[in-house]
Structure formats: structure tokens, C-alpha cells
Motif scaffolding. Structure first.
Motif, PDB file in Angstrom:
ATOM      1  N   SER A  95      79.378  13.399 108.267  1.00 48.37           N
ATOM      2  CA  SER A  95      79.575  12.636 109.520  1.00 48.37           C
ATOM      3  C   SER A  95      78.282  12.190 110.152  1.00 48.37           C
ATOM      4  CB  SER A  95      80.056  13.948 110.419  1.00 48.37           C
ATOM      5  OG  SER A  95      81.057  14.669 109.903  1.00 48.37           O
ATOM      6  N   ALA A  96      78.676  10.795 110.644  1.00 50.51           N
ATOM      7  CA  ALA A  96      77.325  10.084 111.303  1.00 50.51           C
ATOM      8  C   ALA A  96      76.818  10.610 112.412  1.00 50.51           C
ATOM      9  CB  ALA A  96      78.027   8.858 111.548  1.00 50.51           C
ATOM     10  N   SER A  97      77.634  11.424 113.372  1.00 45.68           N
ATOM     11  CA  SER A  97      77.227  12.051 114.650  1.00 45.68           C
ATOM     12  C   SER A  97      78.442  13.161 114.990  1.00 45.68           C
ATOM     13  CB  SER A  97      76.836  11.020 115.543  1.00 45.68           C
ATOM     14  OG  SER A  97      78.040  10.231 116.018  1.00 45.68           O
ATOM     15  N   LYS A  98      78.132  14.010 115.829  1.00 47.49           N
ATOM     16  CA  LYS A  98      79.139  14.730 116.386  1.00 47.49           C
ATOM     17  C   LYS A  98      78.685  14.928 117.933  1.00 47.49           C
ATOM     18  CE  LYS A  98      78.630  19.243 116.166  1.00 47.49           C
ATOM     19  NZ  LYS A  98      78.085  19.225 117.580  1.00 47.49           N
ATOM     20  N   PRO A  99      79.822  15.382 118.947  1.00 43.69           N
ATOM     21  CA  PRO A  99      79.570  15.506 120.313  1.00 43.69           C
ATOM     22  C   PRO A  99      78.594  16.800 120.424  1.00 43.69           C
ATOM     23  CG  PRO A  99      82.022  15.270 119.728  1.00 43.69           C
ATOM     24  CD  PRO A  99      81.090  15.453 118.415  1.00 43.69           C
ATOM     25  N   LYS A 100      77.899  16.452 121.419  1.00 44.11           N
ATOM     26  CA  LYS A 100      77.146  17.691 121.784  1.00 44.11           C
ATOM     27  C   LYS A 100      78.048  18.765 122.632  1.00 44.11           C
ATOM     28  CE  LYS A 100      72.644  15.630 122.878  1.00 44.11           C
ATOM     29  NZ  LYS A 100      71.611  14.812 123.874  1.00 44.11           N
ATOM     30  N   GLU A 101      77.357  20.039 122.373  1.00 49.57           N
ATOM     31  CA  GLU A 101      77.897  21.317 122.797  1.00 49.57           C
ATOM     32  C   GLU A 101      77.243  22.048 123.786  1.00 49.57           C
ATOM     33  OE1 GLU A 101      79.454  23.897 119.513  1.00 49.57           O
ATOM     34  OE2 GLU A 101      80.658  22.067 118.477  1.00 49.57           O
ATOM     35  N   LYS A 102      77.704  22.233 124.730  1.00 52.36           N
ATOM     36  CA  LYS A 102      76.781  23.071 125.837  1.00 52.36           C
ATOM     37  C   LYS A 102      77.191  24.400 125.812  1.00 52.36           C
ATOM     38  CE  LYS A 102      74.978  19.525 127.774  1.00 52.36           C
ATOM     39  NZ  LYS A 102      73.631  18.789 127.685  1.00 52.36           N
ATOM     40  N   TYR A 148      68.494  21.196 115.581  1.00 51.78           N
ATOM     41  CA  TYR A 148      68.915  20.306 115.089  1.00 51.78           C
ATOM     42  C   TYR A 148      68.906  20.541 113.440  1.00 51.78           C
ATOM     43  CZ  TYR A 148      66.543  17.549 118.927  1.00 51.78           C
ATOM     44  OH  TYR A 148      66.348  16.929 120.196  1.00 51.78           O
ATOM     45  N   GLY A 149      69.466  19.369 112.625  1.00 51.22           N
ATOM     46  CA  GLY A 149      69.821  19.852 111.388  1.00 51.22           C
ATOM     47  C   GLY A 149      71.003  19.393 110.904  1.00 51.22           C
ATOM     48  N   VAL A 150      71.382  19.785 109.667  1.00 54.25           N
ATOM     49  CA  VAL A 150      72.611  19.497 109.118  1.00 54.25           C
ATOM     50  C   VAL A 150      73.270  20.484 108.601  1.00 54.25           C
ATOM     51  CG1 VAL A 150      73.712  17.995 107.266  1.00 54.25           C
ATOM     52  CG2 VAL A 150      72.026  17.139 108.472  1.00 54.25           C
ATOM     53  N   ILE A 205      74.285  18.136 113.081  1.00 53.82           N
ATOM     54  CA  ILE A 205      75.193  17.187 112.368  1.00 53.82           C
ATOM     55  C   ILE A 205      76.071  17.845 110.996  1.00 53.82           C
ATOM     56  CG2 ILE A 205      75.184  15.099 110.995  1.00 53.82           C
ATOM     57  CD1 ILE A 205      74.607  14.785 113.817  1.00 53.82           C
ATOM     58  N   VAL A 206      77.396  17.621 111.001  1.00 52.64           N
ATOM     59  CA  VAL A 206      78.164  17.991 109.847  1.00 52.64           C
ATOM     60  C   VAL A 206      77.948  16.943 108.760  1.00 52.64           C
ATOM     61  CG1 VAL A 206      80.303  18.469 109.228  1.00 52.64           C
ATOM     62  CG2 VAL A 206      79.802  19.199 111.642  1.00 52.64           C
TER      63      VAL A 206
END
Length: 222
Positions: free
Chosen positions: A215-222, A181-183, A211-212
């Protein structure tokens, strides 16, 4: 280009660690009841951020968020130690205008295995040259928690003695599963953090919820 310096860490930390997730919280019930005025809401949010930021036991292995439901403050997130959950509630419940505190912070289970994973992920992320700017200590666990303290030593009790100082990337470990978590400042840094976490021995899975900035959100990366 935005550059992070130690002088901007305190303000940057407040924006990273705390999020106002009112729509999600309010959606849990159809009638939130009486609400604060816009002026009171701004004041209360600022005071809650200040109170939570002042918690001395809030660290890189914890993640706190809060929302509002009517005049109830809802605390969420993850605490690596039980004292953080109770301390967070105690810190905010006296703020003028808050009628009640709904403390939904999840206390993570004590696990030596999870501690080893925390230490491994921490070192893999914060020793990366491109990611050191997100760590006030600018180093690995040895520098963060004291001379001679490597991964093996840190894993023996890193939950009780977490690395000191501000960290923009928070590492949550539960039953071998890791969530970041974080930016961060750019997508490259997010991807590098995710890859480094995935390389940690013992981690069953990694969710990259970084989060970048901007940007409001970003896709999760597995």
C-alpha cells in the motif's frame, strides 16, 4: 501469504527503514539545480541505503529517511542519540556524486520518562504473538538486552542500550508522544501494534504511521 523468516530480515530491513522522499524534499524549493542522471541516482540511492543500514547505532528507537534535492542528499528522521545524526552524515557524505549533505535528522531529547514509555511500548508490541515475526529476537526486553533486564531496568537507560537485532516496527517517543514507523504485512498487524502502543502507561498520544506492505499509505490511527 508472505512469510517473514530470519533469512529475509536484512533485505526486508533495508526496504522498511529507508524511504526515498524526493518529491517532498524537492518541493521545498522551486529550483533544485543540477541533478544526477537516472543511472547515477539509482547507484547513489543504493549506496546511501547500504551506508545507513551499516550504522551500528541505528536501532528500533530511531527512524531515518532521505531524499534528494538537485545533487544534495537530504537526511531526515529521528535519532534517539546525538551520535547517530553525525554518524549518518559521515557515512554518506563521501559517496561519489553527492555535492552536499543537508542533515535535518532531529535528535530526540533525553528523557527518563520517554525511556520508560519506550520500554513499555516495546514490550507491548513485541510480546504479541502476531507481531513477534517483526522482531529478530522473538521476545521481550529481557531477551533483547540481556538476562534479568525487565522494563524497570531497561527504562533506566534503554536509549543508550537499545534492544539488539532487526525490528520492522520502529518506536519514536518525543515528550511522551509515540509514533510508530515501518512496514507490516497486513492491516490487522498494523491495528494490533497501534492498540498495543495505546495501552502503554504514560504515553500522551500515539500516531500509527505503519505502512501495510503493497500500500502507498494508510490513514493515521490515534
Amino acid at each position: 501469504m508472505i512469510r517473514l523468516t530470519r533469512r529475509v530480515f536484512p533485505a526486508f530491513a533495508a526496504s522498511l527503514v529507508f524511504t526515498l522522499s524526493a518529491p517532498t524534499v524537492i518541493a521545498q524549493e522551486p529550483t533544485p539545480g543540477p541533478t544526477w542522471s537516472q543511472e547515477d541516482t539509482v547507484r547513489i540511492v543504493q549506496q546511501v541505503q547500504k551506508k545507513l543500514a551499516g550504522l551500528t547505532n541505528l536501532g528500533v528507537f530511531d527512524w531515518l529517511t532521505f531524499g534528494i534535492h538537485g545533487k544534495t542528499l537530504v537526511l531526515k528522521g529521528f535519532a534517539s542519540r546525538p551520535t547517530l545524526k553525525s554518524d549518518a552524515e559521515r557515512a554518506v557524505k563521501g559517496i561519489q556524486g553527492i555535492d552536499a549533505v543537508d542533515n535535518q535528522i532531529e535528535v530526540l531529547p533525553y528523557s527518563p520518562m520517554d525511556d520508560r514509555i519506550r520500554a513499555e511500548v516495546y514490550n507491548r508490541i513485541y510480546t504479541q504473538p502476531s507481531l513477534r515475526k517483526y522482531n529478530a529476537n522473538q521476545g521481550n526486553l529481557g531477551r533483547a538486552i540481556g538476562p534479568g533486564a525487565g522494563v524497570a531496568l531497561a527504562a533506566g537507560g534503554i536509549t543508550n542500550s537499545p534492544p539488539m537485532g532487526f525490528h520492522a516496527i520502529h518506536i519514536i517517543v518525543k515528550n511522551g508522544n509515540v509514533t510508530l514507523y515501518g512496514v507490516v504485512l497486513n492491516q490487522m498487524d498494523s491495528s494490533i501494534a497501534g492498540m498495543q502502543a495505546n495501552s502503554a502507561p504514560g504515553a500522551f498520544s500515539v500516531d500509527n504511521d505503519l505502512i501495510v506492505q503493497g500500500s502507498a499509505s494508510k490513514p493515521k490511527e490515534k
